[in-house]
Design an enzyme around this catalytic site. Structure first.
Site, mmCIF file in Angstrom:
data_model
loop_
_atom_site.group_PDB
_atom_site.id
_atom_site.type_symbol
_atom_site.label_atom_id
_atom_site.label_comp_id
_atom_site.label_asym_id
_atom_site.label_seq_id
_atom_site.Cartn_x
_atom_site.Cartn_y
_atom_site.Cartn_z
ATOM 1 N N GLU A 1 14.654 -12.222 7.469
ATOM 2 C CA GLU A 1 14.137 -11.316 8.509
ATOM 3 C C GLU A 1 13.281 -12.102 9.511
ATOM 4 O OE1 GLU A 1 14.813 -8.301 9.222
ATOM 5 O OE2 GLU A 1 15.535 -7.282 7.427
ATOM 6 N N TYR B 1 -7.664 -0.092 8.542
ATOM 7 C CA TYR B 1 -8.456 1.101 8.857
ATOM 8 C C TYR B 1 -9.943 0.783 8.780
ATOM 9 C CZ TYR B 1 -3.870 2.979 8.311
ATOM 10 O OH TYR B 1 -2.529 3.177 8.474
ATOM 11 N N ARG C 1 1.285 8.883 5.188
ATOM 12 C CA ARG C 1 2.264 9.982 5.293
ATOM 13 C C ARG C 1 1.580 11.342 5.189
ATOM 14 N NH1 ARG C 1 7.301 7.303 1.875
ATOM 15 N NH2 ARG C 1 7.466 5.446 3.200
ATOM 16 N N SER D 1 -2.604 2.024 4.212
ATOM 17 C CA SER D 1 -3.451 3.155 3.824
ATOM 18 C C SER D 1 -3.689 3.224 2.312
ATOM 19 C CB SER D 1 -2.838 4.457 4.327
ATOM 20 O OG SER D 1 -1.550 4.658 3.778
ATOM 21 N N LYS E 1 8.784 -5.494 6.128
ATOM 22 C CA LYS E 1 8.110 -4.262 5.730
ATOM 23 C C LYS E 1 8.804 -3.764 4.475
ATOM 24 C CE LYS E 1 7.187 0.367 7.285
ATOM 25 N NZ LYS E 1 7.132 1.223 8.454
ATOM 26 N N LYS F 1 13.187 5.357 1.852
ATOM 27 C CA LYS F 1 13.470 4.456 2.982
ATOM 28 C C LYS F 1 14.098 3.140 2.516
ATOM 29 C CE LYS F 1 9.904 6.439 6.004
ATOM 30 N NZ LYS F 1 8.854 6.165 7.004
ATOM 31 N N LYS G 1 3.951 -6.414 5.497
ATOM 32 C CA LYS G 1 3.339 -5.130 5.164
ATOM 33 C C LYS G 1 3.930 -4.597 3.874
ATOM 34 C CE LYS G 1 3.395 -0.465 6.836
ATOM 35 N NZ LYS G 1 3.921 0.441 7.775
HETATM 36 C C1 PBG Z 1 6.475 3.890 9.584
HETATM 37 C C2 PBG Z 1 5.160 3.341 9.257
HETATM 38 C C3 PBG Z 1 4.536 3.509 8.032
HETATM 39 C C4 PBG Z 1 3.316 2.877 8.108
HETATM 40 C C5 PBG Z 1 3.203 2.309 9.380
HETATM 41 N N1 PBG Z 1 4.372 2.600 10.084
HETATM 42 C C6 PBG Z 1 4.925 4.278 6.821
HETATM 43 C C7 PBG Z 1 6.294 4.292 6.342
HETATM 44 O O1 PBG Z 1 7.049 3.348 6.513
HETATM 45 O O2 PBG Z 1 6.643 5.300 5.748
HETATM 46 C C8 PBG Z 1 2.363 2.859 6.963
HETATM 47 C C9 PBG Z 1 1.008 2.412 7.241
HETATM 48 C C10 PBG Z 1 0.041 2.748 6.172
HETATM 49 O O3 PBG Z 1 0.369 3.223 5.064
HETATM 50 O O4 PBG Z 1 -1.144 2.527 6.441
HETATM 51 N N2 PBG Z 1 7.019 3.684 10.796
#
Ligand code: PBG
Length: 324
Positions: A231, A311, A204, A272, A194, A215, A246
């Protein structure tokens, strides 16, 4: 006599193109993310990405049965709560929206596979995925909480838990915690690679996250490819049943690497911000939404993803029905 090689022979009509098509997509390969809020009779669509929905538990029945009817076989749930605190204590609320949503979906659509996101960020006031002390997310203490969260969801009936926090060692710890409680069949879909991406904005917004800092000390650097393989081998050793990359479209190389270097299903999250690019671009008249969406899905499959979190899952499933 020299003959010209003519690849166009295999493109001359729809039937021959279909015969040699290398990648395809089925509705059952899509996972539909849903945001579950407190209260009643709520269904809020994201302004730019209408298919990104926040719903109260009583609204789930129609949404989930419709998704199932068009061929979608799994949803992944995120919690949305009003009151956050620094420990993210609502993540462990036995009557919280995610727990109640799991129970509701298992009862109204028992065949649907219910996955839940395991991380603290929807619940923490600082917006981080774990416990945050002295300006950093503390790894091992966070993992303990994630184990409790995963067990809580498994108890409520979730068949899949999906840790998205990027803490070290969490897959092994969650496996052990689940096994100890007798949840031998609960699947772990790990967010293995990720990235600390710019593409999580609409997500968010939906969770009202006001993130302190960034992060980057736990999510991966977008510059790194080989590190994702590290990983991957850790997650496989720790017992992940499925692995995830992701975001998706800017990380197709990583998806291809995962496919080549593992023997488990590979998922990709069309996040998203990616969904928003399609929506906003189409709205601006830059391209046709349906074509851009389907091309995105196919590209992710072509790179090697077995599953896609999106989505647009239900919309895509409907398009697939239409084209059959
Ligand atoms: C965090 C998490 C995130 C998403 C899924 N799980 C955002 C982040 O790491 O800040 C993002 C998914 C998306 O943007 O559709 N646990």
């Amino acid at each position: 006599m020299e003959t010209l090689i003519r690849p166009r022979r295999l493109r001359q009509n729809p039937a021959i193109r279909e015969m040699i098509r290398e990648s395809s997509l089925k509705a059952s390969q899509l996972i539909f993310p849903l945001f579950i809020c407190e209260g009643k009779n709520k269904l809020i669509r994201h302004k730019q990405v209408p298919s990104l929905m926040t719903v109260s538990v009583d609204k789930l029945k129609n949404i989930v049965t419709e998704a199932y009817a068009v061929g979608v076989r799994s949803v992944v749930l995120f919690g949305v709560v009003d009151k956050k605190d620094s420990e993210g204590s609502k993540a462990l609320d036995k009557k919280g929206p995610v727990v109640r949503a799991i129970q509701e979906i298992r009862s109204v659509c028992p065949e649907m596979q219910v996955a839940t996101d395991i991380a603290l960020d929807p619940y923490t006031s600082h917006g981080h995925d774990g416990l945050y002390e002295g300006g950093e997310v503390i790894n091992d203490e966070t993992v303990q909480v994630l184990c409790e969260m995963a067990t809580l969801h498994a108890k409520a009936g979730a068949q899949i838990v999906s840790p998205s926090d990027m803490m070290d060692g969490r897959v092994a710890a969650i496996r052990q915690a689940l096994d100890q409680e007798g949840f031998l069949k609960t699947v772990i879909l790990s967010y293995t690679a990720k990235y600390a991406s710019a593409l999580y904005g609409p997500f968010r917004d939906t969770l009202n996250v006001s993130l302190q800092g960034d992060k980057k000390s736990y999510q991966m650097d977008p510059a790194n490819r080989r590190e994702a393989l590290r990983e991957l081998s850790l997650d496989l050793n720790e017992g992940a049943d499925m692995v995830m990359v992701k975001p998706a479209l800017w990380y197709l190389d990583v998806i291809a690497d995962f496919k080549a270097s593992s023997d488990v299903p590979v998922a990709a999250y069309f996040v998203s911000g990616e969904a928003a690019l399609i929506e906003v671009g189409a709205k601006a008249g830059l391209f046709e939404k349906e074509r851009a969406l389907m091309e995105s899905m196919l590209a992710i499959r072509r790179a090697g993803a077995d599953l896609i979190l999106s989505y647009h899952a239900v919309e895509v499933a409907k398009i697939l029905q239409k084209s059959n």
